[in-house]
Write an enzyme that holds these catalytic residues in place. Structure first.
Site, PDB file in Angstrom:
ATOM      1  N   TRP A   1       0.305  -2.684  -6.928  1.00 23.06           N
ATOM      2  CA  TRP A   1       0.711  -3.743  -5.997  1.00 23.06           C
ATOM      3  C   TRP A   1       1.804  -4.554  -6.675  1.00 23.06           C
ATOM      4  O   TRP A   1       1.895  -4.572  -7.908  1.00 23.06           O
ATOM      5  CB  TRP A   1      -0.438  -4.578  -5.486  1.00 23.06           C
TER       6      TRP A   1
ATOM      7  N   LYS B   1       6.924  -3.890  -0.272  1.00 20.09           N
ATOM      8  CA  LYS B   1       6.883  -4.662   0.990  1.00 20.09           C
ATOM      9  C   LYS B   1       8.271  -5.203   1.287  1.00 20.09           C
ATOM     10  O   LYS B   1       8.958  -5.721   0.404  1.00 20.09           O
ATOM     11  CB  LYS B   1       5.887  -5.806   0.853  1.00 20.09           C
ATOM     12  N   SER B   2       8.678  -5.099   2.537  1.00 20.25           N
ATOM     13  CA  SER B   2       9.874  -5.815   2.998  1.00 20.25           C
ATOM     14  C   SER B   2       9.768  -5.981   4.507  1.00 20.25           C
ATOM     15  O   SER B   2       9.136  -5.162   5.180  1.00 20.25           O
ATOM     16  CB  SER B   2      11.156  -5.047   2.642  1.00 20.25           C
TER      17      SER B   2
ATOM     18  N   HIS C   1     -11.422  -5.588  -2.436  1.00 20.81           N
ATOM     19  CA  HIS C   1     -10.157  -6.274  -2.720  1.00 20.81           C
ATOM     20  C   HIS C   1     -10.136  -6.971  -4.079  1.00 20.81           C
ATOM     21  O   HIS C   1      -9.116  -7.000  -4.754  1.00 20.81           O
ATOM     22  CB  HIS C   1      -9.868  -7.278  -1.596  1.00 20.81           C
TER      23      HIS C   1
ATOM     24  N   ASN D   1      -7.769  -4.752  -8.337  1.00 18.28           N
ATOM     25  CA  ASN D   1      -7.828  -5.858  -9.308  1.00 18.28           C
ATOM     26  C   ASN D   1      -9.033  -5.757 -10.242  1.00 18.28           C
ATOM     27  O   ASN D   1      -9.529  -6.773 -10.721  1.00 18.28           O
ATOM     28  CB  ASN D   1      -7.823  -7.211  -8.578  1.00 18.28           C
TER      29      ASN D   1
ATOM     30  N   VAL E   1       2.037  -4.760   3.541  1.00 23.67           N
ATOM     31  CA  VAL E   1       2.273  -5.825   4.525  1.00 23.67           C
ATOM     32  C   VAL E   1       1.628  -7.162   4.126  1.00 23.67           C
ATOM     33  O   VAL E   1       1.278  -7.962   4.984  1.00 23.67           O
ATOM     34  CB  VAL E   1       1.834  -5.399   5.949  1.00 23.67           C
TER      35      VAL E   1
ATOM     36  N   ASP F   1      -0.434  -0.050   3.815  1.00 23.95           N
ATOM     37  CA  ASP F   1      -1.448  -0.789   3.047  1.00 23.95           C
ATOM     38  C   ASP F   1      -1.598  -2.209   3.604  1.00 23.95           C
ATOM     39  O   ASP F   1      -0.680  -3.013   3.505  1.00 23.95           O
ATOM     40  CB  ASP F   1      -1.017  -0.865   1.572  1.00 23.95           C
TER      41      ASP F   1
ATOM     42  N   TYR G   1      -5.172 -10.272   4.965  1.00 27.53           N
ATOM     43  CA  TYR G   1      -3.757 -10.462   5.341  1.00 27.53           C
ATOM     44  C   TYR G   1      -3.646 -10.944   6.791  1.00 27.53           C
ATOM     45  O   TYR G   1      -2.592 -11.415   7.208  1.00 27.53           O
ATOM     46  CB  TYR G   1      -2.930  -9.177   5.184  1.00 27.53           C
TER      47      TYR G   1
HETATM   48  N1  LIG Z   1      -4.602  -5.683  -3.891  1.00 26.19           N
HETATM   49  C1  LIG Z   1      -4.014  -6.844  -4.076  1.00 26.19           C
HETATM   50  O1  LIG Z   1      -4.614  -7.818  -4.559  1.00 26.19           O
HETATM   51  C2  LIG Z   1      -2.574  -6.988  -3.682  1.00 26.19           C
HETATM   52  C3  LIG Z   1      -1.842  -8.115  -4.092  1.00 26.19           C
HETATM   53  C4  LIG Z   1      -0.500  -8.195  -3.729  1.00 26.19           C
HETATM   54  C5  LIG Z   1       0.071  -7.163  -3.001  1.00 26.19           C
HETATM   55  N2  LIG Z   1      -0.656  -6.084  -2.589  1.00 26.19           N
HETATM   56  C6  LIG Z   1      -0.069  -4.957  -1.816  1.00 26.19           C
HETATM   57  O2  LIG Z   1       1.129  -4.529  -2.455  1.00 26.19           O
HETATM   58  C7  LIG Z   1       2.224  -4.685  -1.553  1.00 26.19           C
HETATM   59  C8  LIG Z   1       3.499  -5.033  -2.316  1.00 26.19           C
HETATM   60  O3  LIG Z   1       3.356  -6.197  -3.090  1.00 26.19           O
HETATM   61  P1  LIG Z   1       3.988  -7.597  -2.658  1.00 26.19           P
HETATM   62  O4  LIG Z   1       4.221  -7.623  -1.204  1.00 26.19           O
HETATM   63  O5  LIG Z   1       3.099  -8.635  -3.224  1.00 26.19           O
HETATM   64  O6  LIG Z   1       5.352  -7.695  -3.449  1.00 26.19           O
HETATM   65  P2  LIG Z   1       6.584  -6.700  -3.789  1.00 26.19           P
HETATM   66  O7  LIG Z   1       6.573  -5.510  -2.908  1.00 26.19           O
HETATM   67  O8  LIG Z   1       6.603  -6.531  -5.259  1.00 26.19           O
HETATM   68  O9  LIG Z   1       7.830  -7.621  -3.444  1.00 26.19           O
HETATM   69  C9  LIG Z   1       8.092  -8.043  -2.146  1.00 26.19           C
HETATM   70  C10 LIG Z   1       9.316  -8.981  -2.205  1.00 26.19           C
HETATM   71  O10 LIG Z   1      10.492  -8.237  -2.533  1.00 26.19           O
HETATM   72  C11 LIG Z   1      11.476  -8.407  -1.509  1.00 26.19           C
HETATM   73  N3  LIG Z   1      12.165  -7.113  -1.379  1.00 26.19           N
HETATM   74  C12 LIG Z   1      11.630  -5.935  -0.968  1.00 26.19           C
HETATM   75  N4  LIG Z   1      12.538  -4.944  -1.072  1.00 26.19           N
HETATM   76  C13 LIG Z   1      13.668  -5.484  -1.554  1.00 26.19           C
HETATM   77  C14 LIG Z   1      14.940  -4.947  -1.874  1.00 26.19           C
HETATM   78  N5  LIG Z   1      15.202  -3.654  -1.747  1.00 26.19           N
HETATM   79  N6  LIG Z   1      15.893  -5.811  -2.352  1.00 26.19           N
HETATM   80  C15 LIG Z   1      15.609  -7.137  -2.502  1.00 26.19           C
HETATM   81  N7  LIG Z   1      14.418  -7.692  -2.203  1.00 26.19           N
HETATM   82  C16 LIG Z   1      13.450  -6.869  -1.739  1.00 26.19           C
HETATM   83  C17 LIG Z   1      10.706  -8.803  -0.283  1.00 26.19           C
HETATM   84  O11 LIG Z   1      11.491  -9.606   0.578  1.00 26.19           O
HETATM   85  P3  LIG Z   1      11.725  -9.252   2.146  1.00 26.19           P
HETATM   86  O12 LIG Z   1      10.381  -8.962   2.760  1.00 26.19           O
HETATM   87  O13 LIG Z   1      12.351 -10.526   2.645  1.00 26.19           O
HETATM   88  O14 LIG Z   1      12.653  -8.088   2.165  1.00 26.19           O
HETATM   89  C18 LIG Z   1       9.577  -9.651  -0.880  1.00 26.19           C
HETATM   90  O15 LIG Z   1      10.036 -10.965  -1.157  1.00 26.19           O
HETATM   91  C19 LIG Z   1       1.744  -5.791  -0.613  1.00 26.19           C
HETATM   92  O16 LIG Z   1       2.507  -5.883   0.568  1.00 26.19           O
HETATM   93  C20 LIG Z   1       0.309  -5.382  -0.399  1.00 26.19           C
HETATM   94  O17 LIG Z   1       0.230  -4.311   0.507  1.00 26.19           O
HETATM   95  C21 LIG Z   1      -1.972  -5.995  -2.929  1.00 26.19           C
END
Ligand SMILES: NC(=O)c1ccc[n+]([C@@H]2O[C@H](COP(=O)([O-])OP(=O)(O)OC[C@H]3O[C@@H](n4cnc5c(N)ncnc54)[C@H](OP(=O)(O)O)[C@@H]3O)[C@@H](O)[C@H]2O)c1
Length: 285
Positions: free
Chosen positions: A186, A231-232, A110, A139, A22, A47, A52
């Site tokens: 992530w 995430k979506s 984090h 990280n 999220v 997660d 956030y």
């Molecule tokens: N520990 C850390 O430092 C860290 C950093 C970054 C992320 N995270 C965790 O990892 C999770 C995932 O990473 P993220 O949110 O950065 O990016 P991600 O999941 O790689 O990508 C999310 C993007 O993809 C789009 N999307 C999702 N499913 C899709 C599909 N089936 N078709 C087309 N587009 C799609 C989403 O748009 P829509 O929402 O508009 O569908 C959003 O723009 C985070 O939510 C968080 O929980 C952790």
């Protein structure tokens, strides 16, 4: 839909290999709605992170859907501003209250910045008390991870790092495996960058299985034993992203995806500007 597989962490705790992320959903109503859709679709790992700003919304969704506590796995993360032994324990209590839970499943440091050694002592204490079922980091590149492991009583059970077809973490994963640290991805879609959803290698492989490029990217990581947190905020995507447990990539397909490595890296925690920027993000007075 075929059941989500799980991984057994080094302390024998079972964790789903796929969860719902999220990040970048600051609107609380939107976050609650998306999390409810995810739980209804079958996700059992959520997660979030203190930074956030949406732990309350995750808590509200968990309450609204009302699954038994032992069927869900909730992760949150300690922010840089709160690193340190006492401040870490205070921040944990705040997160738990916002989530409306009496214990957490996974608590992560984090970022490898500020007093994360003091923070790790806090996490060790919380783990000993049973307030959290597993503890880990995020990280941490191999050098930081090895140093923490060498200087701590408890080795992190999880390291959540950027991991997608364009940045595969192969060498870092070897170090994590040596230490018994589970790799969690992530940004499994590279946050939608570098044309991942229309990448020809991923779409061609997907076509052979009746799946999308997004689904292939998730399947590839889980087949390497890496857990994923897509995430979506769109219900149909949330559901499709979980529909990755009824097909298998063959060796040739895995090798083709290996060839995409090195095309994009979103975050560099060694970069001075990044260290400055992250330290500047404050979540309370
Ligand atoms: N520990 C850390 O430092 C860290 C950093 C970054 C992320 N995270 C965790 O990892 C999770 C995932 O990473 P993220 O949110 O950065 O990016 P991600 O999941 O790689 O990508 C999310 C993007 O993809 C789009 N999307 C999702 N499913 C899709 C599909 N089936 N078709 C087309 N587009 C799609 C989403 O748009 P829509 O929402 O508009 O569908 C959003 O723009 C985070 O939510 C968080 O929980 C952790």
């Amino acid at each position: 839909m075929t059941a989500v597989q799980s991984v057994t962490l080094s302390n024998s705790v079972e964790m789903p290999l796929e969860g719902f992320g999220v990040f970048q959903v600051p609107d609380l109503a939107e976050c609650q709605q998306a999390t409810e859709w995810a739980l209804e679709a079958g996700y059992r790992l959520i997660d979030t992170a203190a930074v956030y700003g949406n732990e309350e919304a995750v808590g509200a969704a968990l309450k609204a859907v009302g699954l038994p506590r032992d069927e869900i796995f909730v992760t949150t993360k300690l922010w840089v501003q709160d690193m340190g032994q006492e401040s870490g324990k205070r921040a944990f209590a705040t997160s738990l209250a916002k989530l409306g839970l009496d214990h957490l499943d996974l608590y992560l440091i984090h970022q490898p910045f500020n007093d994360y050694y003091g923070a790790w002592r806090a996490l060790e204490e919380l783990y000993d008390q049973g307030a959290v079922r597993a503890i880990g980091v995020s990280n941490f590149y191999p050098d930081r991870l090895v140093d923490l492991a060498l200087n701590s009583r408890i080795t992190p059970m999880v390291n959540q790092v950027e991991c997608h077809p364009f940045h595969q973490q192969t060498q870092a994963m070897a170090t994590m495996a040596e230490l018994g640290v589970h790799t969690q991805a992530w940004g499994p879609f590279a946050e939608g960058q570098n044309g991942i959803f229309t990448n020809p290698v991923l779409t061609d492989i997907g076509a052979a299985h009746g799946k999308s490029a997004a689904q292939v990217a998730l399947r590839w990581n889980t087949q390497r034993g890496v857990s994923v947190l897509p995430k979506s905020v769109h219900r149909e995507r949330i559901e499709a992203n979980l529909d990755v447990w009824d097909f298998e990539l063959n060796d040739q397909e895995m090798t083709s995806i290996a060839g995409l490595d090195g095309q994009l890296r979103i975050a560099d925690h060694h970069a001075v500007e990044m260290v400055r920027r992250i330290n500047g993000i404050r979540i309370h007075d």
